[in-house]
Design an enzyme around this catalytic site. Sequence first.
Site, PDB file in Angstrom:
ATOM      1  N   HIS A 132      -9.532  -6.807   6.897  1.00  0.00           N
ATOM      2  CA  HIS A 132      -9.686  -7.674   8.063  1.00  0.00           C
ATOM      3  C   HIS A 132     -10.875  -8.619   7.913  1.00  0.00           C
ATOM      4  CE1 HIS A 132      -6.723  -5.955  11.119  1.00  0.00           C
ATOM      5  NE2 HIS A 132      -6.364  -5.563   9.912  1.00  0.00           N
ATOM      6  N   SER A 167      -5.230 -11.229   4.881  1.00  0.00           N
ATOM      7  CA  SER A 167      -4.206 -10.870   3.896  1.00  0.00           C
ATOM      8  C   SER A 167      -3.978 -12.011   2.914  1.00  0.00           C
ATOM      9  CB  SER A 167      -2.886 -10.566   4.604  1.00  0.00           C
ATOM     10  OG  SER A 167      -2.949  -9.312   5.211  1.00  0.00           O
ATOM     11  N   GLU A 221       5.690  16.534 -10.500  1.00  0.00           N
ATOM     12  CA  GLU A 221       6.503  15.769  -9.572  1.00  0.00           C
ATOM     13  C   GLU A 221       6.712  14.361 -10.137  1.00  0.00           C
ATOM     14  OE1 GLU A 221       7.978  17.793  -7.407  1.00  0.00           O
ATOM     15  OE2 GLU A 221       7.091  17.073  -5.557  1.00  0.00           O
ATOM     16  N   LYS A 246       7.806  -7.522  12.570  1.00  0.00           N
ATOM     17  CA  LYS A 246       8.323  -7.534  11.198  1.00  0.00           C
ATOM     18  C   LYS A 246       8.012  -6.211  10.498  1.00  0.00           C
ATOM     19  CE  LYS A 246       8.529 -10.431   7.098  1.00  0.00           C
ATOM     20  NZ  LYS A 246       8.266 -11.753   6.535  1.00  0.00           N
ATOM     21  N   ASP A 247       6.775  -5.748  10.612  1.00  0.00           N
ATOM     22  CA  ASP A 247       6.397  -4.485   9.978  1.00  0.00           C
ATOM     23  C   ASP A 247       7.133  -3.302  10.600  1.00  0.00           C
ATOM     24  OD1 ASP A 247       4.754  -5.915   8.380  1.00  0.00           O
ATOM     25  OD2 ASP A 247       2.861  -5.164   9.180  1.00  0.00           O
TER      26      ASP A 247
END
Lengths: 299, 429
Positions: free
Chosen positions: B217, B221, B289, B245-246
């Site tokens: 922040h 971005s 894994e 959107k997210d």
Amino acid sequence: MKRLLCVFAVALLVTSGAVYAAKPAPKAPAKPAATATTMPSKGEKSAESTANPPPPAKPAPEGNCPAATEETAIPKIVNWPDRGVFGHYDMASVQRGFQVYREVCSNCHSLKFLSYRDLQQLGYTPDQVKAVAASVTVQDGPNDEGQMFDRPGRPSDHFKSPFPNEKAARAANNGALPPDMSLLVKAREGGEDYIYAILNGYEQAPSCVSMFPGMNWNKYFPPHQIAMPKPLNDGQVSFSDNSPNDLSHEAANVAQFLAWASEPHMEQRKEMGIKVLLFMFVFIGIMAAAKCKIWEDVR
Amino acid sequence: MSRPANPEKFSNPCIQWIDERLPIFTMLIKEYRVFPMPKNANYLWSFGGIAMTMLILMIVTGVFMAMNYDPNTHGAFESVERTMRDVNYGWLLRYAHMNGASFFFIAVYIHVFRGLYYGSYKTPRELLWIIGVIILLLMMATAFMGYALPWSQMSGWGTTVITSLFGAFPLVGDGLVTWLWGGFAVDNPTLNRFFALHFLLPFVILGVVFVHVWALHQTGSNNPTGVEPKTPKDTVPFHPYFSTKDSFALVVFLTLFLAMIFFAPLALTEADHFKQFDPMQTPDHIVPEWYFLPFYAILRSFTLDISIPFTNIILLPAKLQGVVAMFGSIILLMFLPWIDASPVKSARYRPIYRVMVFLLVIAMFALGYAGSQKPEGLPVRIGQLGTAYYFAHWIILWFISRNGFMGVIPKEQTLPVPASISDDPCCKH
């Protein structure tokens, strides 16, 4: 154009959700009689899919004896009813498999993660479960005098193990430890197919192989020499519903029982999963619509 | 990037009263409502939020798993099994936690790929990137220790194999392994400390994630052009644009996750994970894994001891090379902002780098395959090739982003970058 695409996407998601919902959801079979499956149960039509035992092994070649080392793949013969998104256990078969376990397997194999009360899921009444539990004697205590005492089993008891500890189990079994069966189907590659194959895989050892004392030849067991003597034979267990009891049916039934034992919540899981996914499809549709609407004017 | 000053007073007097004393609402408005997001950020930018959601999901399911767990070698396996069978919806908790780890890694790996492809590690986001690599390392440690807790054959033997790696370090190695185990074998003390750390580390991760978001922040971005937003025209407020959107991306991701939990919960699990750990019986094939497989393959790609010629004195045993390479492969990522000197961020405008990133992805998949196979024959060669490319990638990147290398590695000719996000010809709506 973009708007059209959005509407199309939403419509697609909502219809896919609706189509998914329209498919018949499997009902948890409460009564064994209500189930119809492809298991080798009582019906003749189901017998053909599974009744054939695995094809006989190739004759063992003489000489350097490759049979002693080569692995035989686990065949997929039975069409297990619990596989797939909508699959569920054939509880009539699980009941028969429980009978096989109780009469044969339980002499050596424990089932320690299950309690007698779990048997109610198979469709037995509480009284029947009480009777099964009461047929064993368990040690309890200490009582107020500090003494351990024996009492009949109760539905809340865990399945009684045939041996008090690992050493006792080994001592009674030529040094080998019969594995606990509660997770056997999940703990073996191939699951039910593996159980079915092992039970059907006993053969005369190829003449070129030198067997270790007390060992038995099984073509599907990875090193072939298995400590467990052939446990099941044709007609060994007489099912109360008179369904076929040749070896392949007995094996399929007990494999189905062990599948249930290792994953008793499968039916609940799949049933819940269908509802959850249906909800999520609608949710995706709503979120897609919201996103499209809000982003409409972004240039 | 424009940041509005404190918003107007809140109309709700309670909120206003709290906000004057603790400006939590002002902060939320600043960081999650008006926070400017580049309007061209695509769905790859949703995976940070998705990873965050998975972390919270893992903590919630994990706390409830811990309530039913018995951190003792005699009871661990049984307590997990009892959770599955006798605790209401215990099977759901366990399958959500087990598969949640896989989906957490899927989200994070996509998030890392996004950062690599669009140059999100470059100025001014170097610290943001480094904090991210630290989160990745913490996640790996947490996942590894969590895998030990059911005390199955795979748990016990996986723990044995990986902790034994520390024995490769000269002089201190053996002591280090004994110290890690709390004894001379993987046993009860190992399980106890793994449980304690597996409980602790997720909260450490949560703290570092907070710092990660804080740093994000500060810089804002990145976006697919790699050009920083210049005017308010280039950005949209986080809410409602990116919140919807997210959320949409998150719901799709969670649907896949839920489909896995309910219909294929064991698809990524080995059968040996359902046998209780037996230190006297080694399974014939120990695999970690899936999310560790590429790094496991790097570890096993080093098969040649380096010794002083014509003597038996081994300078660098193969095991040590493998261990250093495995840990180095991730630590290396921290230096990426300085390895890559190109002024252009996005791979869109970097023809050579673009191909290299996809080669890196292919190498990772090849390594993953090699790691899942027995270490013999062709898979070892595939793993070695993958390892060679993995490390060559950073060396080539160093040179193409500078002046090339002696005519062998060219200097990258980057394509023209749009003047601003709104001028991006490819993405005009």
